[in-house]
Enzyme design. Structure first.
Site, PDB file in Angstrom:
ATOM      1  N   GLU A  44     -31.955  28.570  -0.118  1.00 17.50           N
ATOM      2  CA  GLU A  44     -32.003  27.458  -1.058  1.00 17.50           C
ATOM      3  C   GLU A  44     -31.886  26.137  -0.307  1.00 17.50           C
ATOM      4  OE1 GLU A  44     -29.637  29.533  -4.818  1.00 17.50           O
ATOM      5  OE2 GLU A  44     -28.685  27.924  -3.661  1.00 17.50           O
TER       6      GLU A  44
ATOM      7  N   ARG B 264     -11.660  26.733  10.566  1.00 19.80           N
ATOM      8  CA  ARG B 264     -10.839  26.985  11.738  1.00 19.80           C
ATOM      9  C   ARG B 264     -11.635  27.048  13.036  1.00 19.80           C
ATOM     10  NH1 ARG B 264      -5.680  29.353  11.007  1.00 19.80           N
ATOM     11  NH2 ARG B 264      -5.651  29.418  13.294  1.00 19.80           N
TER      12      ARG B 264
ATOM     13  N   THR C   7     -22.095  20.010  -4.428  1.00 18.89           N
ATOM     14  CA  THR C   7     -22.811  21.211  -4.833  1.00 18.89           C
ATOM     15  C   THR C   7     -24.003  20.778  -5.661  1.00 18.89           C
ATOM     16  OG1 THR C   7     -22.599  23.403  -5.857  1.00 18.89           O
ATOM     17  CG2 THR C   7     -21.483  21.555  -6.949  1.00 18.89           C
TER      18      THR C   7
ATOM     19  N   ASN D  44     -24.401  34.635  -2.720  1.00 21.87           N
ATOM     20  CA  ASN D  44     -24.426  33.428  -1.897  1.00 21.87           C
ATOM     21  C   ASN D  44     -23.206  33.442  -0.974  1.00 21.87           C
ATOM     22  OD1 ASN D  44     -24.022  30.694  -0.976  1.00 21.87           O
ATOM     23  ND2 ASN D  44     -25.412  30.002  -2.581  1.00 21.87           N
TER      24      ASN D  44
ATOM     25  N   HIS E 121     -25.401  29.333 -10.818  1.00 22.57           N
ATOM     26  CA  HIS E 121     -24.448  28.223 -10.770  1.00 22.57           C
ATOM     27  C   HIS E 121     -23.352  28.435 -11.811  1.00 22.57           C
ATOM     28  CE1 HIS E 121     -23.592  24.338  -8.831  1.00 22.57           C
ATOM     29  NE2 HIS E 121     -22.833  24.166  -9.884  1.00 22.57           N
ATOM     30  N   ASP E 122     -22.172  28.742 -11.316  1.00 24.56           N
ATOM     31  CA  ASP E 122     -20.970  28.949 -12.121  1.00 24.56           C
ATOM     32  C   ASP E 122     -21.019  30.192 -13.005  1.00 24.56           C
ATOM     33  OD1 ASP E 122     -19.768  26.783 -10.968  1.00 24.56           O
ATOM     34  OD2 ASP E 122     -20.103  25.425 -12.651  1.00 24.56           O
TER      35      ASP E 122
ATOM     36  N   ARG F  17     -27.221  22.856   4.269  1.00 23.86           N
ATOM     37  CA  ARG F  17     -27.398  21.431   4.010  1.00 23.86           C
ATOM     38  C   ARG F  17     -27.560  20.695   5.335  1.00 23.86           C
ATOM     39  NH1 ARG F  17     -24.629  23.143  -0.623  1.00 23.86           N
ATOM     40  NH2 ARG F  17     -25.478  22.193  -2.505  1.00 23.86           N
TER      41      ARG F  17
ATOM     42  N   HIS G  51     -21.357  24.037   5.906  1.00 19.64           N
ATOM     43  CA  HIS G  51     -20.983  25.450   5.708  1.00 19.64           C
ATOM     44  C   HIS G  51     -21.995  26.331   6.438  1.00 19.64           C
ATOM     45  CE1 HIS G  51     -23.622  24.450   2.356  1.00 19.64           C
ATOM     46  NE2 HIS G  51     -22.646  23.864   1.692  1.00 19.64           N
TER      47      HIS G  51
ATOM     48  N   HIS H 229     -27.479  28.432   1.364  1.00 17.75           N
ATOM     49  CA  HIS H 229     -27.931  27.079   1.019  1.00 17.75           C
ATOM     50  C   HIS H 229     -27.494  26.135   2.133  1.00 17.75           C
ATOM     51  CE1 HIS H 229     -28.508  23.912  -2.387  1.00 17.75           C
ATOM     52  NE2 HIS H 229     -28.721  23.363  -1.206  1.00 17.75           N
TER      53      HIS H 229
ATOM     54  N   GLY I 107     -22.118  32.873  -5.887  1.00 16.72           N
ATOM     55  CA  GLY I 107     -21.341  32.691  -4.672  1.00 16.72           C
ATOM     56  C   GLY I 107     -19.909  32.295  -4.930  1.00 16.72           C
ATOM     57  N   HIS I 108     -19.693  31.078  -5.413  1.00 13.71           N
ATOM     58  CA  HIS I 108     -18.345  30.529  -5.541  1.00 13.71           C
ATOM     59  C   HIS I 108     -17.442  31.435  -6.380  1.00 13.71           C
ATOM     60  CE1 HIS I 108     -15.265  27.390  -5.586  1.00 13.71           C
ATOM     61  NE2 HIS I 108     -15.129  27.641  -6.877  1.00 13.71           N
TER      62      HIS I 108
END
Length: 237
Positions: free
Chosen positions: A70, A18, A100, A7, A190-191, A45, A50, A43, A213-214
């Site tokens: 997603e 920036r 999230t 992700n 997720h996580d 939104r 992002h 993903h 991703g994260h």
């Protein structure tokens, strides 16, 4: 072997902080594929804080592995997916102001809505996946609405894993077992991280794909993207 889809939302977040085009999202996505990633996930939104909708269109021209989009299936999102036709769409019930994703679908309550959306995408040849909690009843509902896959929402696993990994994995094994019985394919995300991914992948039968991703981007700050991608691939063997 379970596939790794990366992700790239966090890359877009950094770029947007920036303005301009540093880091270059498209270059990072291509580099990730060159490093071994077997898919790219985004993903977008509604506020485009992002991933921008333009990014989705640009990535479609670039990604040569699996492209997974997603999002919450509002009209704007549905139109985007139908225009791009990614290999996979993952439906997530996140609110407009969600930081999230924080819950899976109630596949029983939203049966009619999800059935209609899934049929719309499947008629265009797009594989469908829906975000669900590790609950066999929600998996059974997913079968009824006709989705190709479920994506198990793994935050509870990640939170409990450091304290009791056996207890953490148990509901996910139960949900995955039911999915396999019903012929519904399984993704997860997720996580998930380098710390907990191997145990998860080895205990979930027929896990097709993880979307990360994260954690992956955070780990790459210390270890580098190429190293981290290959560390995940090693753990997913």
């Amino acid at each position: 072997m379970t596939k790794l889809s990366v992700n790239v939302n966090k890359i877009a977040t950094l770029r947007n902080a920036r303005g301009g085009n540093v880091p270059d999202l498209l270059k990072v996505a291509k580099d990730l594929e060159d490093f071994g990633a077997q898919g790219i996930t985004i993903h977008p939104r509604p506020d485009e804080r992002h991933i921008k909708y333009k990014d989705a269109k640009d990535l479609k021209q670039l990604v040569t592995t699996e492209f997974n989009i997603e999002g919450n299936p509002i009209t704007k999102f549905i139109d985007l997916v139908l225009e791009i036709k990614p290999e996979q769409v993952t439906l997530v019930p996140d609110s407009v102001d969600a930081i999230t994703s924080n819950a899976g679908w109630n596949t029983i309550k939203y049966k009619d809505f999800l059935t209609d959306v899934i049929n719309t995408f499947k008629q265009e040849g797009i594989r469908t996946s829906i975000f669900v909690d590790p609950d066999p009843k929600m998996v059974e509902g997913a079968k009824i609405i006709g989705t190709d896959r479920i994506e198990l929402y793994t935050e509870s696993y990640a939170n409990l894993y450091p304290k009791n990994k056996e207890k953490a994995i148990e509901p996910f094994v139960n949900a995955a077992t039911r999915a396999n019985e019903l012929g519904v394919e399984i993704n997860a995300g997720h996580d998930l991280s380098l710390d907990n991914i191997e145990y998860f992948a080895k205990n979930i039968p027929n896990l097709k794909e993880v979307s990360i991703g994260h954690a992956l981007i955070c780990e790459a700050l210390y270890l580098g993207l190429e190293n981290v991608v290959n560390m995940y691939l090693h753990r997913l063997k």
